[in-house]
Design a protein around this motif. Sequence first.
Motif, short mmCIF file in Angstrom:
data_model
loop_
_atom_site.label_atom_id
_atom_site.label_comp_id
_atom_site.label_asym_id
_atom_site.label_seq_id
_atom_site.Cartn_x
_atom_site.Cartn_y
_atom_site.Cartn_z
N GLY A 81 0.81 -1.21 0.00
CA GLY A 81 0.00 0.00 0.00
C GLY A 81 0.84 1.26 0.00
O GLY A 81 1.80 1.37 -0.75
N ASP A 82 0.49 2.20 0.87
CA ASP A 82 1.24 3.45 0.99
C ASP A 82 2.29 3.33 2.10
O ASP A 82 2.40 4.20 2.97
CB ASP A 82 0.29 4.61 1.28
N GLU A 83 3.04 2.25 2.07
CA GLU A 83 4.08 2.02 3.06
C GLU A 83 5.41 1.76 2.38
O GLU A 83 5.47 1.36 1.22
CB GLU A 83 3.72 0.84 3.97
N ALA A 84 6.48 1.99 3.13
CA ALA A 84 7.83 1.68 2.66
C ALA A 84 8.56 0.99 3.80
O ALA A 84 8.29 1.23 4.98
CB ALA A 84 8.56 2.95 2.26
N ARG A 85 9.48 0.12 3.44
CA ARG A 85 10.36 -0.54 4.40
C ARG A 85 11.71 0.15 4.30
O ARG A 85 12.21 0.39 3.19
CB ARG A 85 10.52 -2.03 4.08
N VAL A 86 12.30 0.46 5.45
CA VAL A 86 13.56 1.19 5.44
C VAL A 86 14.53 0.54 6.41
O VAL A 86 14.17 0.22 7.54
CB VAL A 86 13.36 2.68 5.82
N ARG A 87 15.75 0.34 5.95
CA ARG A 87 16.85 -0.09 6.81
C ARG A 87 17.85 1.04 6.84
O ARG A 87 18.14 1.65 5.82
CB ARG A 87 17.54 -1.34 6.24
N SER A 88 18.37 1.30 8.01
CA SER A 88 19.42 2.31 8.13
C SER A 88 20.34 1.94 9.28
O SER A 88 20.02 1.07 10.09
CB SER A 88 18.82 3.71 8.34
N LYS A 89 21.47 2.56 9.29
CA LYS A 89 22.43 2.40 10.39
C LYS A 89 22.38 3.67 11.22
O LYS A 89 22.03 4.74 10.73
CB LYS A 89 23.85 2.21 9.86
N ALA A 90 22.75 3.55 12.48
CA ALA A 90 22.79 4.73 13.33
C ALA A 90 23.95 4.60 14.30
O ALA A 90 24.29 3.51 14.77
CB ALA A 90 21.48 4.88 14.10
N LEU A 91 24.56 5.73 14.57
CA LEU A 91 25.59 5.84 15.59
C LEU A 91 25.02 6.72 16.70
O LEU A 91 24.39 7.74 16.42
CB LEU A 91 26.86 6.48 15.04
N GLY A 92 25.25 6.31 17.92
CA GLY A 92 24.78 7.09 19.06
C GLY A 92 25.89 7.24 20.08
O GLY A 92 26.71 6.33 20.26
N VAL A 93 25.92 8.38 20.73
CA VAL A 93 26.89 8.62 21.79
C VAL A 93 26.16 8.47 23.11
O VAL A 93 25.14 9.12 23.35
CB VAL A 93 27.51 10.03 21.67
N VAL A 94 26.66 7.57 23.96
CA VAL A 94 26.04 7.31 25.25
C VAL A 94 26.92 7.85 26.37
O VAL A 94 28.03 8.36 26.12
CB VAL A 94 25.74 5.81 25.45
N ASP A 95 26.45 7.74 27.61
CA ASP A 95 27.19 8.24 28.76
C ASP A 95 28.65 7.80 28.71
O ASP A 95 28.96 6.67 28.37
CB ASP A 95 26.56 7.75 30.06
N GLY A 96 29.54 8.72 29.05
CA GLY A 96 30.96 8.44 29.04
C GLY A 96 31.61 8.60 27.69
O GLY A 96 32.80 8.39 27.54
N GLY A 97 30.82 8.95 26.66
CA GLY A 97 31.38 9.16 25.34
C GLY A 97 31.50 7.92 24.48
O GLY A 97 32.04 7.98 23.37
N THR A 98 31.01 6.79 24.96
CA THR A 98 31.04 5.56 24.16
C THR A 98 30.11 5.69 22.97
O THR A 98 29.01 6.22 23.08
CB THR A 98 30.61 4.35 25.02
N VAL A 99 30.57 5.23 21.82
CA VAL A 99 29.76 5.25 20.60
C VAL A 99 29.19 3.85 20.37
O VAL A 99 29.92 2.86 20.42
CB VAL A 99 30.59 5.70 19.38
N VAL A 100 27.88 3.78 20.14
CA VAL A 100 27.24 2.52 19.83
C VAL A 100 26.73 2.58 18.39
O VAL A 100 26.38 3.65 17.89
CB VAL A 100 26.08 2.19 20.79
N SER A 101 26.73 1.44 17.75
CA SER A 101 26.23 1.32 16.38
C SER A 101 25.02 0.39 16.40
O SER A 101 25.06 -0.69 17.00
CB SER A 101 27.31 0.74 15.47
N VAL A 102 23.94 0.83 15.77
CA VAL A 102 22.73 0.02 15.69
C VAL A 102 22.21 0.04 14.26
O VAL A 102 22.66 0.83 13.42
CB VAL A 102 21.62 0.53 16.65
N ALA A 103 21.26 -0.83 14.01
CA ALA A 103 20.51 -0.81 12.75
C ALA A 103 19.05 -0.53 13.10
O ALA A 103 18.53 -1.06 14.09
CB ALA A 103 20.64 -2.14 12.03
#
Length: 125
Positions: A81-103
């Motif tokens: 229908g009027d929908e789309a499927r999307v995959r993306s990557k994301a980087l996030g900065v958490v407490d202490g400055g650690t970087v996490v990577s997610v999808a």
Amino acid sequence: MKPTHEDTVEIARVLALWGHIMDDRELGRLGEVLTEDAEWDGSVFGFEPVVGLESIASVLGADGHASAHHTTNIVVSEGPGDEARVRSKALGVVDGGTVVSVAYADDLRRTADGWRISKRVIQVK
């Protein structure tokens, strides 16, 4: 629905706006990127999956979320229908400055106000 070039650009704008809304802690603006009945699943980080803008804002306002969100590698695919499927990557900065990577595995729906995320599942890759 097979997304057009214009759809892909608008969807990328919505994903980028998500990061700005989160980083600026403007959770009252979630309706600009999510449908009213959106599902958000951050269970990979110990958060309960929730449905609806109010519930999502409550979870996202709790401690333990990244302080910086950067969405990359956006791939838009056909949905029903009027929908789309999307995959993306994301980087996030958490407490202490650690970087996490997610999808992000997102379903987006075309609404009267434009494209909105109707379901987001966060996965660690």
